[in-house]
Design an enzyme around this catalytic site. Sequence first.
Site, PDB file in Angstrom:
ATOM      1  N   LYS A  93       0.833  -1.216   0.000  1.00 46.14           N
ATOM      2  CA  LYS A  93       0.000   0.000   0.000  1.00 46.14           C
ATOM      3  C   LYS A  93       0.867   1.265   0.000  1.00 46.14           C
ATOM      4  O   LYS A  93       0.759   2.123   0.875  1.00 46.14           O
ATOM      5  CB  LYS A  93      -0.994   0.004   1.161  1.00 46.14           C
ATOM      6  CG  LYS A  93      -1.945  -1.197   1.112  1.00 46.14           C
ATOM      7  CD  LYS A  93      -2.973  -1.177   2.209  1.00 46.14           C
ATOM      8  CE  LYS A  93      -3.902  -2.366   2.171  1.00 46.14           C
ATOM      9  NZ  LYS A  93      -3.297  -3.652   2.566  1.00 46.14           N
TER      10      LYS A  93
HETATM   11  P1  5BU Z   1      -8.428 -11.868   5.822  1.00 40.99           P
HETATM   12  O1  5BU Z   1      -7.826 -12.664   6.888  1.00 40.99           O
HETATM   13  O2  5BU Z   1      -9.029 -12.723   4.681  1.00 40.99           O
HETATM   14  O3  5BU Z   1      -9.421 -10.852   6.324  1.00 40.99           O
HETATM   15  O4  5BU Z   1      -7.188 -11.063   5.194  1.00 40.99           O
HETATM   16  C1  5BU Z   1      -7.359 -10.082   4.211  1.00 40.99           C
HETATM   17  C2  5BU Z   1      -6.039  -9.638   3.647  1.00 40.99           C
HETATM   18  O5  5BU Z   1      -6.297  -8.708   2.601  1.00 40.99           O
HETATM   19  C3  5BU Z   1      -5.099  -8.932   4.616  1.00 40.99           C
HETATM   20  O6  5BU Z   1      -3.774  -9.290   4.270  1.00 40.99           O
HETATM   21  C4  5BU Z   1      -5.319  -7.445   4.348  1.00 40.99           C
HETATM   22  O7  5BU Z   1      -4.143  -6.663   4.511  1.00 40.99           O
HETATM   23  C5  5BU Z   1      -5.713  -7.445   2.896  1.00 40.99           C
HETATM   24  N1  5BU Z   1      -6.654  -6.359   2.517  1.00 40.99           N
HETATM   25  C6  5BU Z   1      -7.917  -6.272   3.047  1.00 40.99           C
HETATM   26  O8  5BU Z   1      -8.333  -7.077   3.879  1.00 40.99           O
HETATM   27  N2  5BU Z   1      -8.752  -5.261   2.628  1.00 40.99           N
HETATM   28  C7  5BU Z   1      -8.366  -4.333   1.734  1.00 40.99           C
HETATM   29  O9  5BU Z   1      -9.151  -3.459   1.370  1.00 40.99           O
HETATM   30  C8  5BU Z   1      -7.048  -4.452   1.199  1.00 40.99           C
HETATM   31  C9  5BU Z   1      -6.232  -5.470   1.610  1.00 40.99           C
HETATM   32 BR1  5BU Z   1      -6.465  -3.239  -0.045  1.00 40.99          BR
END
Ligand code: 5BU
Length: 266
Positions: A93
């Site tokens: 990011k």
């Molecule tokens: P989760 O455990 O499935 O919730 O992880 C989601 C991943 O996607 C995590 O590594 C976040 O940094 C990433 N992410 C997110 O959740 N939402 C966003 O809008 C963005 C990245 Br951009």
Amino acid sequence: MQANEVWGRRWSENALSMARTYMEVACKKQSLVCLAADRSTMAELNQLIDEVGPFLAALKTHVDLVDDWTPEAWSTFCSKASAADLLIFEDRKFADIGGISRKQMSGVYGIRSWADLVTAHLISGPDVVDGLQAGWSDVGRQGGVLLLAQMSSRGNLLDPGYTAKVVALGKTHSGVFGFIGNGSRPDELELLRQAVGDGKLIWTPGVNLAVGDGDMGQRYGNPREAVLAGSDCIIVGSGIHKAANPAQQAKAYAEASWNALVERNE
Ligand code: 5BU
């Protein structure tokens, strides 16, 4: 099935070779899953990729959350990802001015040397993309930027007006691989897809097979609905890496995403 048949206009209208690489791998593995490998030690990361690599189409990292990171251990981990045919996507990011973003591709983690894709906010203006591209050029590599057009977290400030500006700029920039869309809200995603057209990919975090939202404001949607609404890659973290049986869950996400892509074409 050939990638051009499965992906249709997403294939024919996308000029970027890295996007086609992704689409081919997704076809080969019958999976649109990018694993968010958010584990804190190298041993846990290596174990995870050994277990779920065959079910993935890409790998997303947060290099700065690993407690025992060393260049050597990371290089071994990246080799595993390459052996599993996965593009490596550092979700850094970036958001600074172009010249600093270029330098941040280097530094301790040397992101420019192993990441194929990185995320960036466009809040500082278009030069962030050129800075990141210069970072890859500095080491004779190529890469692609995923611009945050939407986010999955509640209360985020990326409103529709901002999203429209990000899309307008990113659509025609050859350094932009695609956009991050909100996997938790299919209606928002459909609007994003309409604005983007078929020339760029949309990848979506905020996806989980379980009902309900995640910790600290994370919102989740269903993988099938995200793909039907226009997502080309579902980014899944805890749904896989926190599961009792990560391989079984990775397979379930792969099947859900692939079946939805086939359904999208019908
Ligand atoms: P989760 O455990 O499935 O919730 O992880 C989601 C991943 O996607 C995590 O590594 C976040 O940094 C990433 N992410 C997110 O959740 N939402 C966003 O809008 C963005 C990245 Br951009």
